[in-house]
Design a protein around this motif. Structure first.
Motif, PDB file in Angstrom:
ATOM      1  N   LEU A  38     -22.305   2.698 -34.254  1.00 11.45           N
ATOM      2  CA  LEU A  38     -21.762   4.067 -34.186  1.00 11.45           C
ATOM      3  C   LEU A  38     -22.218   4.914 -35.367  1.00 11.45           C
ATOM      4  CD1 LEU A  38     -18.037   3.253 -33.252  1.00 11.45           C
ATOM      5  CD2 LEU A  38     -19.712   4.348 -31.762  1.00 11.45           C
ATOM      6  N   GLY A  39     -22.497   4.258 -36.484  1.00  8.94           N
ATOM      7  CA  GLY A  39     -22.882   5.026 -37.662  1.00  8.94           C
ATOM      8  C   GLY A  39     -23.341   4.098 -38.763  1.00  8.94           C
ATOM      9  N   GLU A  40     -23.953   4.702 -39.773  1.00 11.31           N
ATOM     10  CA  GLU A  40     -24.539   3.908 -40.844  1.00 11.31           C
ATOM     11  C   GLU A  40     -24.447   4.700 -42.144  1.00 11.31           C
ATOM     12  OE1 GLU A  40     -28.728   3.753 -40.384  1.00 11.31           O
ATOM     13  OE2 GLU A  40     -29.002   2.694 -42.278  1.00 11.31           O
ATOM     14  N   PHE A  58     -12.685  -0.965 -30.041  1.00  5.36           N
ATOM     15  CA  PHE A  58     -12.324  -0.608 -31.411  1.00  5.36           C
ATOM     16  C   PHE A  58     -13.595  -0.227 -32.161  1.00  5.36           C
ATOM     17  CE2 PHE A  58      -9.357  -3.755 -29.853  1.00  5.36           C
ATOM     18  CZ  PHE A  58      -8.133  -3.180 -30.153  1.00  5.36           C
ATOM     19  N   ALA A  59     -13.396   0.397 -33.338  1.00  5.91           N
ATOM     20  CA  ALA A  59     -14.540   0.621 -34.240  1.00  5.91           C
ATOM     21  C   ALA A  59     -14.402  -0.384 -35.378  1.00  5.91           C
ATOM     22  CB  ALA A  59     -14.512   2.041 -34.781  1.00  5.91           C
ATOM     23  N   LEU A  60     -15.530  -0.958 -35.802  1.00  6.91           N
ATOM     24  CA  LEU A  60     -15.515  -1.924 -36.901  1.00  6.91           C
ATOM     25  C   LEU A  60     -16.458  -1.442 -37.998  1.00  6.91           C
ATOM     26  CD1 LEU A  60     -14.738  -4.790 -37.986  1.00  6.91           C
ATOM     27  CD2 LEU A  60     -16.916  -5.547 -37.010  1.00  6.91           C
ATOM     28  N   LYS A  61     -15.906  -1.252 -39.200  1.00 10.78           N
ATOM     29  CA  LYS A  61     -16.760  -0.896 -40.338  1.00 10.78           C
ATOM     30  C   LYS A  61     -17.028  -2.160 -41.138  1.00 10.78           C
ATOM     31  CE  LYS A  61     -17.318   2.469 -44.074  1.00 10.78           C
ATOM     32  NZ  LYS A  61     -16.911   3.784 -44.584  1.00 10.78           N
ATOM     33  N   LYS A  62     -18.300  -2.472 -41.314  1.00  5.53           N
ATOM     34  CA  LYS A  62     -18.684  -3.684 -42.039  1.00  5.53           C
ATOM     35  C   LYS A  62     -19.327  -3.245 -43.348  1.00  5.53           C
ATOM     36  CE  LYS A  62     -21.580  -7.771 -41.647  1.00  5.53           C
ATOM     37  NZ  LYS A  62     -22.516  -8.550 -40.868  1.00  5.53           N
ATOM     38  N   PHE A 112     -10.738  -0.251 -36.824  1.00  4.28           N
ATOM     39  CA  PHE A 112     -10.054   1.021 -36.587  1.00  4.28           C
ATOM     40  C   PHE A 112      -9.887   1.266 -35.082  1.00  4.28           C
ATOM     41  CE2 PHE A 112     -12.659   1.925 -40.465  1.00  4.28           C
ATOM     42  CZ  PHE A 112     -11.623   2.227 -41.328  1.00  4.28           C
ATOM     43  N   PRO A 113      -8.991   2.181 -34.724  1.00  5.64           N
ATOM     44  CA  PRO A 113      -9.020   2.660 -33.341  1.00  5.64           C
ATOM     45  C   PRO A 113     -10.379   3.341 -33.106  1.00  5.64           C
ATOM     46  CG  PRO A 113      -7.158   3.608 -34.562  1.00  5.64           C
ATOM     47  CD  PRO A 113      -7.982   2.840 -35.547  1.00  5.64           C
ATOM     48  N   PHE A 114     -10.876   3.255 -31.886  1.00  5.04           N
ATOM     49  CA  PHE A 114     -12.170   3.886 -31.550  1.00  5.04           C
ATOM     50  C   PHE A 114     -11.927   5.332 -31.116  1.00  5.04           C
ATOM     51  CE2 PHE A 114     -15.278   4.533 -27.904  1.00  5.04           C
ATOM     52  CZ  PHE A 114     -16.274   5.033 -28.741  1.00  5.04           C
ATOM     53  N   GLY A 118     -16.204  11.185 -30.655  1.00  8.88           N
ATOM     54  CA  GLY A 118     -17.184  11.351 -31.725  1.00  8.88           C
ATOM     55  C   GLY A 118     -16.644  12.158 -32.887  1.00  8.88           C
ATOM     56  N   THR A 119     -17.532  12.918 -33.522  1.00 11.17           N
ATOM     57  CA  THR A 119     -17.140  13.641 -34.739  1.00 11.17           C
ATOM     58  C   THR A 119     -17.321  15.148 -34.558  1.00 11.17           C
ATOM     59  OG1 THR A 119     -19.366  13.635 -35.679  1.00 11.17           O
ATOM     60  CG2 THR A 119     -17.991  11.721 -36.162  1.00 11.17           C
ATOM     61  N   VAL A 120     -16.688  15.898 -35.464  1.00 11.57           N
ATOM     62  CA  VAL A 120     -16.861  17.356 -35.482  1.00 11.57           C
ATOM     63  C   VAL A 120     -18.350  17.684 -35.653  1.00 11.57           C
ATOM     64  CG1 VAL A 120     -16.432  19.401 -36.924  1.00 11.57           C
ATOM     65  CG2 VAL A 120     -14.519  17.909 -36.279  1.00 11.57           C
ATOM     66  N   GLY A 192     -13.436  13.220 -51.965  1.00 12.84           N
ATOM     67  CA  GLY A 192     -14.731  13.021 -52.608  1.00 12.84           C
ATOM     68  C   GLY A 192     -15.938  13.059 -51.681  1.00 12.84           C
ATOM     69  N   ASP A 193     -15.758  13.082 -50.370  1.00 13.97           N
ATOM     70  CA  ASP A 193     -16.925  13.198 -49.469  1.00 13.97           C
ATOM     71  C   ASP A 193     -16.508  13.889 -48.167  1.00 13.97           C
ATOM     72  OD1 ASP A 193     -19.549  12.989 -48.656  1.00 13.97           O
ATOM     73  OD2 ASP A 193     -19.367  10.930 -47.944  1.00 13.97           O
ATOM     74  N   VAL A 194     -15.960  15.080 -48.336  1.00 12.82           N
ATOM     75  CA  VAL A 194     -15.485  15.835 -47.165  1.00 12.82           C
ATOM     76  C   VAL A 194     -16.700  16.454 -46.459  1.00 12.82           C
ATOM     77  CG1 VAL A 194     -14.136  17.858 -46.500  1.00 12.82           C
ATOM     78  CG2 VAL A 194     -13.259  16.312 -48.246  1.00 12.82           C
ATOM     79  N   LEU A 210      -9.521  12.652 -40.645  1.00 15.05           N
ATOM     80  CA  LEU A 210     -10.464  12.419 -41.752  1.00 15.05           C
ATOM     81  C   LEU A 210     -10.619  10.915 -42.010  1.00 15.05           C
ATOM     82  CD1 LEU A 210     -12.159  13.730 -44.060  1.00 15.05           C
ATOM     83  CD2 LEU A 210     -10.060  13.769 -45.439  1.00 15.05           C
ATOM     84  N   THR A 211     -11.882  10.491 -42.169  1.00 15.86           N
ATOM     85  CA  THR A 211     -12.138   9.068 -42.464  1.00 15.86           C
ATOM     86  C   THR A 211     -13.055   8.916 -43.676  1.00 15.86           C
ATOM     87  OG1 THR A 211     -12.804   6.949 -41.537  1.00 15.86           O
ATOM     88  CG2 THR A 211     -14.113   8.861 -40.875  1.00 15.86           C
ATOM     89  N   ASP A 212     -13.523   7.695 -43.919  1.00 16.37           N
ATOM     90  CA  ASP A 212     -14.424   7.331 -45.001  1.00 16.37           C
ATOM     91  C   ASP A 212     -13.765   7.498 -46.371  1.00 16.37           C
ATOM     92  OD1 ASP A 212     -16.525   6.474 -46.418  1.00 16.37           O
ATOM     93  OD2 ASP A 212     -17.930   8.052 -45.841  1.00 16.37           O
TER      94      ASP A 212
HETATM   95  N1  LIG Z   1     -13.065   4.955 -35.733  1.00 12.69           N
HETATM   96  C1  LIG Z   1     -14.248   5.451 -35.359  1.00 12.69           C
HETATM   97  N2  LIG Z   1     -14.492   5.784 -34.076  1.00 12.69           N
HETATM   98  C2  LIG Z   1     -15.690   6.288 -33.698  1.00 12.69           C
HETATM   99  N3  LIG Z   1     -16.724   6.496 -34.535  1.00 12.69           N
HETATM  100  C3  LIG Z   1     -16.556   6.189 -35.839  1.00 12.69           C
HETATM  101  C4  LIG Z   1     -15.314   5.659 -36.322  1.00 12.69           C
HETATM  102  N4  LIG Z   1     -15.425   5.459 -37.652  1.00 12.69           N
HETATM  103  C5  LIG Z   1     -16.665   5.861 -37.989  1.00 12.69           C
HETATM  104  N5  LIG Z   1     -17.361   6.293 -36.911  1.00 12.69           N
HETATM  105  C6  LIG Z   1     -18.759   6.782 -36.884  1.00 12.69           C
HETATM  106  O1  LIG Z   1     -19.480   6.142 -37.932  1.00 12.69           O
HETATM  107  C7  LIG Z   1     -19.975   7.110 -38.865  1.00 12.69           C
HETATM  108  C8  LIG Z   1     -19.968   6.521 -40.268  1.00 12.69           C
HETATM  109  O2  LIG Z   1     -18.625   6.197 -40.650  1.00 12.69           O
HETATM  110  P1  LIG Z   1     -18.205   6.152 -42.193  1.00 12.69           P
HETATM  111  O3  LIG Z   1     -18.396   7.504 -42.793  1.00 12.69           O
HETATM  112  O4  LIG Z   1     -16.871   5.525 -42.296  1.00 12.69           O
HETATM  113  O5  LIG Z   1     -19.321   5.170 -42.756  1.00 12.69           O
HETATM  114  P2  LIG Z   1     -20.139   5.249 -44.108  1.00 12.69           P
HETATM  115  O6  LIG Z   1     -20.989   4.038 -44.104  1.00 12.69           O
HETATM  116  O7  LIG Z   1     -19.212   5.418 -45.252  1.00 12.69           O
HETATM  117  O8  LIG Z   1     -21.022   6.563 -43.905  1.00 12.69           O
HETATM  118  P3  LIG Z   1     -21.530   7.601 -45.016  1.00 12.69           P
HETATM  119  O9  LIG Z   1     -21.932   6.794 -46.218  1.00 12.69           O
HETATM  120  O10 LIG Z   1     -22.681   8.297 -44.318  1.00 12.69           O
HETATM  121  O11 LIG Z   1     -20.384   8.542 -45.282  1.00 12.69           O
HETATM  122  C9  LIG Z   1     -19.086   8.345 -38.684  1.00 12.69           C
HETATM  123  O12 LIG Z   1     -19.768   9.534 -39.049  1.00 12.69           O
HETATM  124  C10 LIG Z   1     -18.820   8.288 -37.170  1.00 12.69           C
HETATM  125  O13 LIG Z   1     -19.916   8.832 -36.470  1.00 12.69           O
END
Ligand SMILES: Nc1ncnc2c1ncn2[C@@H]1O[C@H](COP(=O)(O)OP(=O)(O)OP(=O)(O)O)[C@@H](O)[C@H]1O
Length: 343
Positions: A38-40, A58-62, A112-114, A118-120, A192-194, A210-212
């Protein structure tokens, strides 16, 4: 085909052990299938995963942890914020797990919940690709969601028991001294990263979450000497996306104090980007200028034709003041945007 995909991902970001579509991952003793990335970011990937038995998504941040204790602590702090902040417009995690992989590297997994809408950032991009503007209703409602989230952070998460459960050491230990006189204001956090990429859209697309939280730190941060100034500047350039970064974070000066007003600058950039489809200082770069110089001199302008009320444009101007003290608070902005919504 699959190995080509893996090679491509690894060549994009060789620092991260990436997951492939259809890979299986075990979290909380349950099996999940990886459906797609979903993102990187710099040290993390986000994947869409599906529970193998019940099909829930779900969404998984690794997050890859840097070597040493500091790396895992930073990733766990991000996870802890997602666990403990308690606000409708701040993303809450469902589960956190640390796993060590065959290469000996530790990864923090945050589930996280999925957010399937997507995003704004994606909506703004689509609208402007069609040469249309985002409707006033969405501009105002997304702004309000973001400002409510910032107000909560800037007040130190006042609606939760957060202060009682978090340790009180500096979140990112830069050796930046606390100011004992202003102890109460330590309850203040800065995101810090809006940016629009960090605003997830709920099923009701007018709500943004808001996430991250990897860039959150405590403010005010008093910068007492040159080495702290350099450390702070490095931290900001690592964590805060340049087009949204406040000028005081480009050249951090000894004797200065970084406050939550850096988020307000970023909010001004986000509001501008939602309205016009590009960030305020990009034009200078496309004309051969430097982004850092444009930001530090507040060199930007507004398009001559657009559908938005001049009062909204004025709010952007107020947020993009070079002097942080002259920028408004989240509370002030909420008040004015609510008025615009009701008019
Ligand atoms: N819960 C979610 N559901 C759907 N998509 C998500 C979710 N969480 C994150 N994403 C997608 O993944 C992207 C990256 O998420 P996040 O900002 O948490 O990662 P990051 O590695 O810290 O990225 P960056 O360093 O670019 O800020 C988001 O911009 C969004 O597109």
């Amino acid at each position: 085909m699959q190995s080509f995909f893996k090679n491509t991902w690894n060549s994009i970001n060789p620092l991260i052990s990436s997951l492939l579509n259809n890979d299986l991952i075990v979290l909380k003793n349950e099996q999940y299938k990886v459906l797609q990335p979903l993102g990187e970011g710099g040290y993390a990937f986000v994947y869409l995963i599906e529970h193998v038995e019940n099909g829930k998504k779900f969404a998984l941040k690794k997050i890859k942890c840097h070597s040493g204790r500091e790396g895992i602590q930073k990733a766990l702090k991000e996870a802890k914020f997602h666990e403990e902040f308690n606000h409708s417009y701040l993303l809450k995690s469902l589960h956190v797990e640390v796993q060590k992989e065959a290469d000996g590297v530790q990864y923090v997994h945050i589930m996280f919940p999925f957010f399937q809408k997507g995003t704004v950032a994606q909506i703004v991009q689509n609208q402007h690709a069609k040469s249309t503007f985002v409707s006033k209703r969405y501009v105002l409602s997304w702004s309000l969601c973001l400002l409510q989230a910032l107000k909560y952070l800037h007040n130190g998460g006042e609606e939760s028991e957060f202060e009682n459960t978090m340790d009180t050491t500096n979140l990112i230990d830069l050796g930046v001294e606390s100011n004992p006189v202003k102890k109460k204001s330590y309850k203040c956090y800065i995101h810090g990263d809006v940016k629009p990429e960090n605003l997830l859209l709920s099923n009701d697309v007018s709500n943004a979450v808001l996430t991250d939280f990897g860039s959150i730190y405590r403010v005010p941060s008093v910068i007492s000497d040159n080495s702290q100034a350099i450390a702070f500047q490095d931290m900001a350039s690592e964590n805060c996306t340049m087009s949204y970064r406040a000028p005081e974070l480009f050249h951090v000066r000894p004797g200065s104090t970084i406050t939550e007003k850096a988020d307000i600058w970023s909010f001004g950039c986000v509001l501008y980007a939602i309205m016009f489809g590009y960030t305020p200082f990009e034009k200078q770069v496309s004309q051969g200028g430097s982004l850092a110089l444009a930001v530090c001199n507040a060199q930007y302008s507004f398009p001559s034709k657009h559908p938005y009320h001049p009062a909204l444009v004025d709010l952007v101007r107020e947020c993009l003041r070079l002097n942080p003290e002259q920028r408004p608070s989240a509370e002030y902005l909420i008040h004015h945007i609510t008025e615009m919504m009701n008019s």
